[in-house]
Design a protein around this motif. Structure first.
Motif, mmCIF file in Angstrom:
data_model
loop_
_atom_site.group_PDB
_atom_site.id
_atom_site.type_symbol
_atom_site.label_atom_id
_atom_site.label_comp_id
_atom_site.label_asym_id
_atom_site.label_seq_id
_atom_site.Cartn_x
_atom_site.Cartn_y
_atom_site.Cartn_z
ATOM 1 N N PHE A 100 -0.962 5.907 -0.024
ATOM 2 C CA PHE A 100 -1.378 6.518 1.230
ATOM 3 C C PHE A 100 -1.546 8.016 1.076
ATOM 4 N N ASN A 101 -2.545 8.546 1.776
ATOM 5 C CA ASN A 101 -2.831 9.969 1.812
ATOM 6 C C ASN A 101 -1.953 10.597 2.897
ATOM 7 N N ALA A 102 -1.234 11.644 2.568
ATOM 8 C CA ALA A 102 -0.329 12.287 3.520
ATOM 9 C C ALA A 102 -1.066 12.995 4.653
ATOM 10 N N ASN A 103 -2.359 13.237 4.490
ATOM 11 C CA ASN A 103 -3.124 13.986 5.478
ATOM 12 C C ASN A 103 -3.753 13.127 6.574
ATOM 13 N N LYS A 104 -3.521 11.822 6.541
ATOM 14 C CA LYS A 104 -4.141 10.931 7.517
ATOM 15 C C LYS A 104 -3.129 9.874 7.934
ATOM 16 N N ALA A 105 -3.153 9.505 9.207
ATOM 17 C CA ALA A 105 -2.205 8.515 9.721
ATOM 18 C C ALA A 105 -2.310 7.217 8.920
ATOM 19 N N ILE A 106 -1.166 6.623 8.621
ATOM 20 C CA ILE A 106 -1.127 5.408 7.806
ATOM 21 C C ILE A 106 -1.883 4.267 8.482
ATOM 22 N N TYR A 107 -1.751 4.130 9.801
ATOM 23 C CA TYR A 107 -2.439 3.021 10.466
ATOM 24 C C TYR A 107 -3.956 3.146 10.349
ATOM 25 N N LEU A 108 -4.480 4.373 10.309
ATOM 26 C CA LEU A 108 -5.920 4.571 10.121
ATOM 27 C C LEU A 108 -6.335 4.232 8.690
ATOM 28 N N GLN A 109 -5.480 4.526 7.726
ATOM 29 C CA GLN A 109 -5.770 4.174 6.337
ATOM 30 C C GLN A 109 -5.740 2.662 6.148
ATOM 31 N N ILE A 110 -4.839 1.992 6.860
ATOM 32 C CA ILE A 110 -4.800 0.530 6.802
ATOM 33 C C ILE A 110 -6.052 -0.038 7.455
ATOM 34 N N ALA A 111 -6.505 0.580 8.535
ATOM 35 C CA ALA A 111 -7.753 0.143 9.185
ATOM 36 C C ALA A 111 -8.922 0.256 8.209
ATOM 37 N N GLU A 112 -8.980 1.329 7.440
ATOM 38 C CA GLU A 112 -10.029 1.484 6.424
ATOM 39 C C GLU A 112 -9.924 0.378 5.376
ATOM 40 N N HIS A 113 -8.707 0.057 4.983
ATOM 41 C CA HIS A 113 -8.451 -1.007 4.006
ATOM 42 C C HIS A 113 -8.982 -2.342 4.532
ATOM 43 N N VAL A 114 -8.657 -2.668 5.769
ATOM 44 C CA VAL A 114 -9.128 -3.910 6.389
ATOM 45 C C VAL A 114 -10.657 -3.902 6.483
ATOM 46 N N CYS A 115 -11.220 -2.789 6.918
ATOM 47 C CA CYS A 115 -12.680 -2.685 7.051
ATOM 48 C C CYS A 115 -13.373 -2.860 5.703
ATOM 49 N N GLU A 116 -12.776 -2.340 4.651
ATOM 50 C CA GLU A 116 -13.350 -2.520 3.314
ATOM 51 C C GLU A 116 -13.389 -3.985 2.925
ATOM 52 N N HIS A 117 -12.305 -4.707 3.200
ATOM 53 C CA HIS A 117 -12.272 -6.148 2.912
ATOM 54 C C HIS A 117 -13.416 -6.861 3.648
ATOM 55 N N ILE A 118 -13.652 -6.453 4.875
ATOM 56 C CA ILE A 118 -14.709 -7.075 5.672
ATOM 57 C C ILE A 118 -16.077 -6.732 5.104
ATOM 58 N N MET A 119 -16.308 -5.462 4.805
ATOM 59 C CA MET A 119 -17.610 -5.034 4.304
ATOM 60 C C MET A 119 -17.905 -5.602 2.919
ATOM 61 N N LEU A 120 -16.881 -5.802 2.105
ATOM 62 C CA LEU A 120 -17.073 -6.362 0.765
ATOM 63 C C LEU A 120 -17.191 -7.885 0.792
ATOM 64 N N GLY A 121 -16.928 -8.483 1.953
ATOM 65 C CA GLY A 121 -17.042 -9.932 2.071
ATOM 66 C C GLY A 121 -15.803 -10.691 1.641
ATOM 67 N N THR A 122 -14.718 -9.974 1.354
ATOM 68 C CA THR A 122 -13.463 -10.631 1.001
ATOM 69 C C THR A 122 -12.952 -11.439 2.187
ATOM 70 N N TRP A 123 -13.091 -10.858 3.374
ATOM 71 C CA TRP A 123 -12.748 -11.530 4.616
ATOM 72 C C TRP A 123 -14.047 -11.771 5.367
ATOM 73 N N LYS A 124 -14.292 -12.975 5.783
ATOM 74 C CA LYS A 124 -15.562 -13.378 6.401
ATOM 75 C C LYS A 124 -15.433 -13.493 7.919
ATOM 76 N N ASP A 125 -16.589 -13.374 8.604
ATOM 77 C CA ASP A 125 -16.638 -13.512 10.063
ATOM 78 C C ASP A 125 -15.918 -14.773 10.523
ATOM 79 N N GLU A 126 -15.146 -14.612 11.566
ATOM 80 C CA GLU A 126 -14.410 -15.687 12.232
ATOM 81 C C GLU A 126 -13.292 -16.295 11.372
ATOM 82 N N GLU A 127 -12.990 -15.663 10.245
ATOM 83 C CA GLU A 127 -11.932 -16.140 9.355
ATOM 84 C C GLU A 127 -10.589 -15.543 9.789
ATOM 85 N N LYS A 128 -9.518 -16.305 9.573
ATOM 86 C CA LYS A 128 -8.163 -15.820 9.868
ATOM 87 C C LYS A 128 -7.809 -14.735 8.852
#
Length: 125
Positions: free
Chosen positions: A3-31
């Motif tokens: 984690f980067n100390a200059n940004k809130a951890i929950y926002l960095q986790i949101a970026e992590h989740v969004c990356e999974h979605i954009m890369l197709g690791t997690w698919k639409d309507e998937e748990k």
């Protein structure tokens, strides 16, 4: 995850989740992983992951099915792109423009480098 100390951890986790979605690791309507599972995986407090999931629900990227868990929305990729674009335009682009100005980088050089970047990373024919 580091984690980067200059940004809130929950926002960095949101970026992590969004990356999974954009890369197709997690698919639409998937748990997606439960709050507890993601917290263990990322070694953070479950309350931090819950804050992330609350944000992503507000952005219509994920939805909570009571008693079952969190799922991606049918148009999660579209929503992720809209969210990430707004963050980039508001937070990152002004800093980039500042550096371009201070370093006296002209638009022609930027355009050439951008084109090279696209060709090397996305035009894999």
């Amino acid at each position: 995850m580091d984690f980067n100390a200059n940004k809130a951890i929950y926002l960095q986790i949101a970026e992590h989740v969004c990356e999974h979605i954009m890369l197709g690791t997690w698919k639409d309507e998937e748990k997606i992983p439960s709050v507890r599972d993601l917290a263990v995986q990322l070694e953070v407090n479950p309350n931090t992951v819950m804050r992330t999931y609350d944000l992503l629900q507000q952005k219509a990227i994920i939805a909570n099915k009571r008693g079952i868990g969190f799922f991606l929305t049918p148009d999660a990729i579209k929503q992720v792109k809209a969210y990430r674009k707004s963050v980039f335009l508001a937070d990152e682009l002004p800093q980039m423009f500042r550096n371009v100005y201070l370093l006296e980088i002209d638009l022609e050089e930027l355009q050439k480098r951008y084109q090279t970047f696209i060709e090397e990373n996305f035009n894999q024919n």
